[in-house]
Design a protein around this motif. Structure first.
Motif, PDB file in Angstrom:
ATOM      1  N   ILE A  66       0.844  -1.196   0.000  1.00  0.00           N
ATOM      2  CA  ILE A  66       0.000   0.000   0.000  1.00  0.00           C
ATOM      3  C   ILE A  66       0.882   1.249   0.000  1.00  0.00           C
ATOM      4  O   ILE A  66       0.669   2.180  -0.771  1.00  0.00           O
ATOM      5  N   GLY A  67       1.872   1.273   0.853  1.00  0.00           N
ATOM      6  CA  GLY A  67       2.776   2.423   0.944  1.00  0.00           C
ATOM      7  C   GLY A  67       3.485   2.712  -0.366  1.00  0.00           C
ATOM      8  O   GLY A  67       3.579   3.864  -0.790  1.00  0.00           O
ATOM      9  N   ARG A  68       3.984   1.665  -1.018  1.00  0.00           N
ATOM     10  CA  ARG A  68       4.670   1.865  -2.312  1.00  0.00           C
ATOM     11  C   ARG A  68       3.705   2.399  -3.367  1.00  0.00           C
ATOM     12  O   ARG A  68       4.029   3.312  -4.110  1.00  0.00           O
ATOM     13  N   THR A  69       2.530   1.819  -3.421  1.00  0.00           N
ATOM     14  CA  THR A  69       1.565   2.230  -4.444  1.00  0.00           C
ATOM     15  C   THR A  69       1.107   3.669  -4.249  1.00  0.00           C
ATOM     16  O   THR A  69       1.004   4.430  -5.205  1.00  0.00           O
ATOM     17  N   LEU A  70       0.844   4.047  -2.999  1.00  0.00           N
ATOM     18  CA  LEU A  70       0.340   5.392  -2.719  1.00  0.00           C
ATOM     19  C   LEU A  70       1.462   6.390  -2.408  1.00  0.00           C
ATOM     20  O   LEU A  70       1.188   7.541  -2.083  1.00  0.00           O
ATOM     21  N   GLN A  71       2.695   5.936  -2.494  1.00  0.00           N
ATOM     22  CA  GLN A  71       3.875   6.765  -2.233  1.00  0.00           C
ATOM     23  C   GLN A  71       3.783   7.431  -0.862  1.00  0.00           C
ATOM     24  O   GLN A  71       3.920   8.641  -0.721  1.00  0.00           O
ATOM     25  N   MET A  72       3.557   6.596   0.146  1.00  0.00           N
ATOM     26  CA  MET A  72       3.438   7.089   1.520  1.00  0.00           C
ATOM     27  C   MET A  72       4.450   6.376   2.393  1.00  0.00           C
ATOM     28  O   MET A  72       4.780   5.216   2.157  1.00  0.00           O
ATOM     29  N   ASP A  73       4.880   7.080   3.436  1.00  0.00           N
ATOM     30  CA  ASP A  73       5.841   6.476   4.352  1.00  0.00           C
ATOM     31  C   ASP A  73       5.146   5.453   5.248  1.00  0.00           C
ATOM     32  O   ASP A  73       3.923   5.425   5.389  1.00  0.00           O
ATOM     33  N   ARG A  74       5.967   4.619   5.848  1.00  0.00           N
ATOM     34  CA  ARG A  74       5.506   3.505   6.673  1.00  0.00           C
ATOM     35  C   ARG A  74       4.591   3.947   7.820  1.00  0.00           C
ATOM     36  O   ARG A  74       3.554   3.336   8.085  1.00  0.00           O
ATOM     37  N   ALA A  75       4.970   5.011   8.513  1.00  0.00           N
ATOM     38  CA  ALA A  75       4.189   5.479   9.666  1.00  0.00           C
ATOM     39  C   ALA A  75       2.799   5.957   9.242  1.00  0.00           C
ATOM     40  O   ALA A  75       1.807   5.692   9.927  1.00  0.00           O
ATOM     41  N   THR A  76       2.721   6.646   8.118  1.00  0.00           N
ATOM     42  CA  THR A  76       1.427   7.138   7.629  1.00  0.00           C
ATOM     43  C   THR A  76       0.515   5.974   7.267  1.00  0.00           C
ATOM     44  O   THR A  76      -0.665   5.954   7.644  1.00  0.00           O
ATOM     45  N   VAL A  77       1.066   5.000   6.555  1.00  0.00           N
ATOM     46  CA  VAL A  77       0.264   3.835   6.164  1.00  0.00           C
ATOM     47  C   VAL A  77      -0.188   3.073   7.406  1.00  0.00           C
ATOM     48  O   VAL A  77      -1.344   2.645   7.492  1.00  0.00           O
ATOM     49  N   HIS A 138      -9.926  12.064 -20.296  1.00  0.00           N
ATOM     50  CA  HIS A 138      -8.887  11.030 -20.421  1.00  0.00           C
ATOM     51  C   HIS A 138      -7.499  11.654 -20.539  1.00  0.00           C
ATOM     52  O   HIS A 138      -6.528  11.127 -19.998  1.00  0.00           O
ATOM     53  N   MET A 139      -7.422  12.788 -21.220  1.00  0.00           N
ATOM     54  CA  MET A 139      -6.137  13.477 -21.331  1.00  0.00           C
ATOM     55  C   MET A 139      -5.685  13.999 -19.970  1.00  0.00           C
ATOM     56  O   MET A 139      -4.517  13.876 -19.602  1.00  0.00           O
ATOM     57  N   LEU A 140      -6.620  14.573 -19.214  1.00  0.00           N
ATOM     58  CA  LEU A 140      -6.279  15.075 -17.883  1.00  0.00           C
ATOM     59  C   LEU A 140      -5.760  13.945 -16.998  1.00  0.00           C
ATOM     60  O   LEU A 140      -4.742  14.096 -16.323  1.00  0.00           O
ATOM     61  N   ALA A 141      -6.445  12.808 -17.015  1.00  0.00           N
ATOM     62  CA  ALA A 141      -5.995  11.666 -16.211  1.00  0.00           C
ATOM     63  C   ALA A 141      -4.587  11.240 -16.621  1.00  0.00           C
ATOM     64  O   ALA A 141      -3.723  10.997 -15.770  1.00  0.00           O
ATOM     65  N   ALA A 142      -4.338  11.171 -17.918  1.00  0.00           N
ATOM     66  CA  ALA A 142      -3.014  10.770 -18.402  1.00  0.00           C
ATOM     67  C   ALA A 142      -1.945  11.785 -18.001  1.00  0.00           C
ATOM     68  O   ALA A 142      -0.838  11.413 -17.596  1.00  0.00           O
ATOM     69  N   GLU A 149       3.803   9.797 -11.819  1.00  0.00           N
ATOM     70  CA  GLU A 149       4.541   8.637 -12.340  1.00  0.00           C
ATOM     71  C   GLU A 149       4.295   7.346 -11.575  1.00  0.00           C
ATOM     72  O   GLU A 149       5.211   6.580 -11.308  1.00  0.00           O
ATOM     73  N   VAL A 150       3.053   7.099 -11.204  1.00  0.00           N
ATOM     74  CA  VAL A 150       2.700   5.850 -10.556  1.00  0.00           C
ATOM     75  C   VAL A 150       1.699   5.133 -11.437  1.00  0.00           C
ATOM     76  O   VAL A 150       0.695   5.708 -11.839  1.00  0.00           O
ATOM     77  N   ASP A 151       2.005   3.869 -11.736  1.00  0.00           N
ATOM     78  CA  ASP A 151       1.077   3.052 -12.492  1.00  0.00           C
ATOM     79  C   ASP A 151       0.266   2.221 -11.503  1.00  0.00           C
ATOM     80  O   ASP A 151       0.702   1.180 -11.046  1.00  0.00           O
ATOM     81  N   ILE A 152      -0.891   2.736 -11.121  1.00  0.00           N
ATOM     82  CA  ILE A 152      -1.724   2.085 -10.110  1.00  0.00           C
ATOM     83  C   ILE A 152      -2.076   0.661 -10.542  1.00  0.00           C
ATOM     84  O   ILE A 152      -2.125  -0.249  -9.748  1.00  0.00           O
TER      85      ILE A 152
END
Length: 155
Positions: A66-77, A138-142, A149-152
């Protein structure tokens, strides 16, 4: 929704018109306010909802995932997971293949909440989409994905 002006008719920009981080912050604030209006009675934040969706759609996922995907630190997750577990919406478990790894799963109460939340997410999505043509949306999302730069989907 207004059609975009041809470039030859675009009004002269002021200096603040091109402060992109300002517009991103204001847009995020507008989305957060709308989210709060729609989801306030569920007592859930955008990040908690996203976390629950990731857990539900990725059996055996962990806090680290979860932390890697959402780019969050361990304590926050950990705080997010603790709050969701405290409300009985998710539960921790032991990985059958790695005793050091805790897995996360949605509970029955969490599944019920997600069912309601997904319906309301449609309302939020429609609120966003009505501001753009399909191509613009769709352009805005891209473009936004390109910034973070995260590919969910690669989760």
């Amino acid at each position: 929704m207004n059609a975009p002006l041809p470039l030859t008719e675009v009004p002269t920009a002021t200096s603040i018109d091109h402060v992109l981080d300002l517009h991103l912050r204001l847009a995020q604030g507008a989305v957060q306010r709308r989210f709060s209006d729609i989801f306030s009675d569920l007592g859930i934040t955008q990040t908690q909802l996203t976390t629950m969706i990731l857990i539900q759609e990725n059996a055996g996922t962990s806090q680290s995932d979860i932390g890697r995907t959402l780019q969050m630190d361990r304590a926050t997750v950990m705080g997010i997971i603790n709050r969701l577990e405290g409300r009985g919406l998710i539960q921790r478990g032991q990985s059958p293949t790695d005793k050091r790894r805790q897995t996360l799963a949605i509970t029955e109460a969490g599944t019920a909440m997600l069912s309601i939340a997904r319906e309301r997410s449609t309302e939020l999505g429609n609120w966003l989409k009505e501001r753009f043509s399909d191509a613009e949306f769709h352009m805005l999302a891209a473009l936004l994905k390109r910034i973070h730069e995260v590919d969910i989907k690669a989760f």
